[in-house]
Write a protein that holds these residues in place. Structure first.
Motif, PDB file in Angstrom:
ATOM      1  N   PHE A  14       0.826  -1.201   0.000  1.00 54.74           N
ATOM      2  CA  PHE A  14       0.000   0.000   0.000  1.00 54.74           C
ATOM      3  C   PHE A  14       0.865   1.259   0.000  1.00 54.74           C
ATOM      4  N   ASP A  15       1.969   1.235   0.743  1.00 55.48           N
ATOM      5  CA  ASP A  15       2.894   2.366   0.717  1.00 55.48           C
ATOM      6  C   ASP A  15       3.468   2.563  -0.680  1.00 55.48           C
ATOM      7  N   LEU A  16       3.815   1.462  -1.324  1.00 52.86           N
ATOM      8  CA  LEU A  16       4.371   1.553  -2.675  1.00 52.86           C
ATOM      9  C   LEU A  16       3.339   2.044  -3.678  1.00 52.86           C
ATOM     10  N   PHE A  17       2.089   1.591  -3.541  1.00 53.32           N
ATOM     11  CA  PHE A  17       1.028   2.114  -4.405  1.00 53.32           C
ATOM     12  C   PHE A  17       0.921   3.633  -4.257  1.00 53.32           C
ATOM     13  N   ASN A  18       0.968   4.101  -3.005  1.00 55.41           N
ATOM     14  CA  ASN A  18       0.869   5.539  -2.764  1.00 55.41           C
ATOM     15  C   ASN A  18       2.051   6.293  -3.361  1.00 55.41           C
ATOM     16  N   GLN A  19       3.250   5.714  -3.232  1.00 57.17           N
ATOM     17  CA  GLN A  19       4.425   6.349  -3.826  1.00 57.17           C
ATOM     18  C   GLN A  19       4.282   6.456  -5.341  1.00 57.17           C
ATOM     19  N   HIS A  20       3.792   5.388  -5.941  1.00 58.07           N
ATOM     20  CA  HIS A  20       3.631   5.408  -7.397  1.00 58.07           C
ATOM     21  C   HIS A  20       2.583   6.436  -7.812  1.00 58.07           C
ATOM     22  N   ALA A  21       1.478   6.496  -7.077  1.00 57.07           N
ATOM     23  CA  ALA A  21       0.423   7.464  -7.396  1.00 57.07           C
ATOM     24  C   ALA A  21       0.949   8.894  -7.305  1.00 57.07           C
ATOM     25  N   GLU A  22       1.832   9.150  -6.338  1.00 59.67           N
ATOM     26  CA  GLU A  22       2.432  10.478  -6.226  1.00 59.67           C
ATOM     27  C   GLU A  22       3.279  10.800  -7.455  1.00 59.67           C
ATOM     28  N   ARG A  23       4.003   9.808  -7.960  1.00 52.53           N
ATOM     29  CA  ARG A  23       4.823  10.023  -9.165  1.00 52.53           C
ATOM     30  C   ARG A  23       3.922  10.283 -10.380  1.00 52.53           C
ATOM     31  N   ILE A  24       2.774   9.600 -10.446  1.00 58.02           N
ATOM     32  CA  ILE A  24       1.833   9.850 -11.538  1.00 58.02           C
ATOM     33  C   ILE A  24       1.371  11.298 -11.517  1.00 58.02           C
ATOM     34  N   VAL A  25       1.010  11.787 -10.339  1.00 60.12           N
ATOM     35  CA  VAL A  25       0.549  13.172 -10.221  1.00 60.12           C
ATOM     36  C   VAL A  25       1.681  14.129 -10.577  1.00 60.12           C
ATOM     37  N   GLU A  26       2.892  13.840 -10.135  1.00 55.63           N
ATOM     38  CA  GLU A  26       4.030  14.678 -10.497  1.00 55.63           C
ATOM     39  C   GLU A  26       4.205  14.741 -12.014  1.00 55.63           C
ATOM     40  N   ALA A  27       4.116  13.585 -12.667  1.00 54.02           N
ATOM     41  CA  ALA A  27       4.249  13.560 -14.123  1.00 54.02           C
ATOM     42  C   ALA A  27       3.129  14.349 -14.789  1.00 54.02           C
ATOM     43  N   GLY A  28       1.897  14.175 -14.281  1.00 48.37           N
ATOM     44  CA  GLY A  28       0.765  14.883 -14.864  1.00 48.37           C
ATOM     45  C   GLY A  28       0.893  16.390 -14.712  1.00 48.37           C
ATOM     46  N   ARG A  29       1.294  16.830 -13.534  1.00 50.46           N
ATOM     47  CA  ARG A  29       1.419  18.275 -13.307  1.00 50.46           C
ATOM     48  C   ARG A  29       2.580  18.863 -14.088  1.00 50.46           C
ATOM     49  N   ALA A  30       3.669  18.107 -14.212  1.00 48.20           N
ATOM     50  CA  ALA A  30       4.790  18.584 -15.029  1.00 48.20           C
ATOM     51  C   ALA A  30       4.370  18.692 -16.493  1.00 48.20           C
ATOM     52  N   PHE A  31       3.581  17.705 -16.962  1.00 48.73           N
ATOM     53  CA  PHE A  31       3.100  17.775 -18.344  1.00 48.73           C
ATOM     54  C   PHE A  31       2.184  18.984 -18.534  1.00 48.73           C
ATOM     55  N   SER A  32       1.344  19.252 -17.541  1.00 45.95           N
ATOM     56  CA  SER A  32       0.462  20.420 -17.617  1.00 45.95           C
ATOM     57  C   SER A  32       1.276  21.711 -17.720  1.00 45.95           C
ATOM     58  N   GLN A  33       2.349  21.796 -16.945  1.00 47.81           N
ATOM     59  CA  GLN A  33       3.208  22.977 -17.022  1.00 47.81           C
ATOM     60  C   GLN A  33       3.890  23.064 -18.384  1.00 47.81           C
ATOM     61  N   LEU A  34       4.278  21.921 -18.929  1.00 44.65           N
ATOM     62  CA  LEU A  34       4.866  21.902 -20.265  1.00 44.65           C
ATOM     63  C   LEU A  34       3.899  22.503 -21.281  1.00 44.65           C
ATOM     64  N   VAL A  35       2.642  22.079 -21.196  1.00 43.69           N
ATOM     65  CA  VAL A  35       1.632  22.597 -22.121  1.00 43.69           C
ATOM     66  C   VAL A  35       1.393  24.094 -21.895  1.00 43.69           C
ATOM     67  N   ASN A  36       1.316  24.496 -20.625  1.00 41.26           N
ATOM     68  CA  ASN A  36       1.030  25.900 -20.308  1.00 41.26           C
ATOM     69  C   ASN A  36       2.162  26.829 -20.716  1.00 41.26           C
ATOM     70  N   HIS A  37       3.392  26.313 -20.767  1.00 42.10           N
ATOM     71  CA  HIS A  37       4.552  27.139 -21.118  1.00 42.10           C
ATOM     72  C   HIS A  37       5.174  26.682 -22.432  1.00 42.10           C
ATOM     73  N   TYR A  38       4.354  26.164 -23.317  1.00 39.64           N
ATOM     74  CA  TYR A  38       4.882  25.539 -24.524  1.00 39.64           C
ATOM     75  C   TYR A  38       5.623  26.514 -25.432  1.00 39.64           C
ATOM     76  N   SER A  39       5.255  27.771 -25.389  1.00 40.59           N
ATOM     77  CA  SER A  39       5.902  28.753 -26.270  1.00 40.59           C
ATOM     78  C   SER A  39       7.305  29.128 -25.799  1.00 40.59           C
ATOM     79  N   ASP A  40       7.655  28.764 -24.564  1.00 42.07           N
ATOM     80  CA  ASP A  40       8.979  29.054 -24.014  1.00 42.07           C
ATOM     81  C   ASP A  40       9.814  27.774 -24.098  1.00 42.07           C
ATOM     82  N   SER A  41      10.749  27.726 -25.022  1.00 43.80           N
ATOM     83  CA  SER A  41      11.501  26.493 -25.264  1.00 43.80           C
ATOM     84  C   SER A  41      12.296  26.052 -24.037  1.00 43.80           C
ATOM     85  N   ARG A  42      12.818  26.998 -23.262  1.00 42.86           N
ATOM     86  CA  ARG A  42      13.595  26.634 -22.080  1.00 42.86           C
ATOM     87  C   ARG A  42      12.716  25.951 -21.036  1.00 42.86           C
ATOM     88  N   LEU A  43      11.557  26.547 -20.760  1.00 43.34           N
ATOM     89  CA  LEU A  43      10.646  25.949 -19.792  1.00 43.34           C
ATOM     90  C   LEU A  43      10.068  24.636 -20.320  1.00 43.34           C
TER      91      LEU A  43
END
Length: 215
Positions: A14-43
């Motif tokens: 159960f701890d490992l499931f929670n750790q993995h779910a946290e990584r999923i959210v991190e990936a999702g939020r990072a992807f969202s930031q990528l989309v939101n800042h897509y015009s800035d190549s550095r970001l």
């Protein structure tokens, strides 16, 4: 029986499931930031790296879960349920990385409203997956089991919303985009983002099965 006594009886699944779910959210939020800042190549490059880092961290958790399945004598839920759940969760992280890589490899020049909408729904699904996963270790409690089922229902609704956005996006794409190359690029990104919500729904269905069996 002596061999069984040498192996862990529960593991920390159960701890490992929670750790993995946290990584999923991190990936999702990072992807969202990528989309939101897509015009800035550095970001864009920075957030692309963050998606990849989160996906690789999720892979490590998946590996540890699969290792523990073979080392644990008595698991808290069925071994096949553990295996299916962690691999479905890992598919979510993989698809987010695939979407980020596809946008870079295809040299997508800009993102449109449909990509923003599908990204938002994908991230919300990932967040609800994290919420649902956090509850499955406490299913003996009736209200907790009910909360898990309601969270899974919300994931199903979000996936249905993504289906509708996807159909509308495809219709508009084939009607209005004259450049065949752009059609192929956008179609690939739409499909990957919608697949994220599909796989989140698969996770929800697995959790529903666990809840109904163990609560």
């Amino acid at each position: 029986m002596f061999f069984g006594k040498l192996l862990p009886r529960e593991g920390n699944f159960f701890d490992l499931f929670n750790q993995h779910a946290e990584r999923i959210v991190e990936a999702g939020r990072a992807f969202s930031q990528l989309v939101n800042h897509y015009s800035d190549s550095r970001l864009r490059e920075q957030y692309d790296r963050e998606v990849g880092e989160a996906e690789r961290a999720a892979d490590r958790v998946t590996h540890e879960v699969n290792r523990q399945i073979h080392r644990t004598f008595i698991t808290p839920i069925d071994r096949d349920q553990i295996h299916q759940l962690i691999n479905a969760m890992d598919d979510v992280a993989d698809l987010l990385q695939d979407a980020a890589e596809t946008m870079a490899l295809y040299d997508l020049r800009s993102v449109n409203q449909e990509i923003h909408q599908l990204t938002d729904l994908a991230v919300r699904c990932c967040e609800r997956v994290k919420d649902a996963v956090a509850l499955i270790g406490k299913l003996a409690d009736g209200p907790t089991a009910e909360a898990a089922l309601k969270t899974c229902e919300e994931i199903d609704r979000l996936e249905s919303d993504a289906d509708r956005v996807m159909r509308s996006a495809m219709s508009r794409l084939f009607r209005e985009e004259p450049d065949v190359r752009e059609v192929l690029k956008l179609k690939a990104v739409y499909e990957l983002l919608e697949a994220v919500t599909d796989r989140c729904e698969d996770v929800a269905n697995l959790i529903e099965g666990i809840v109904l069996e163990h609560s």
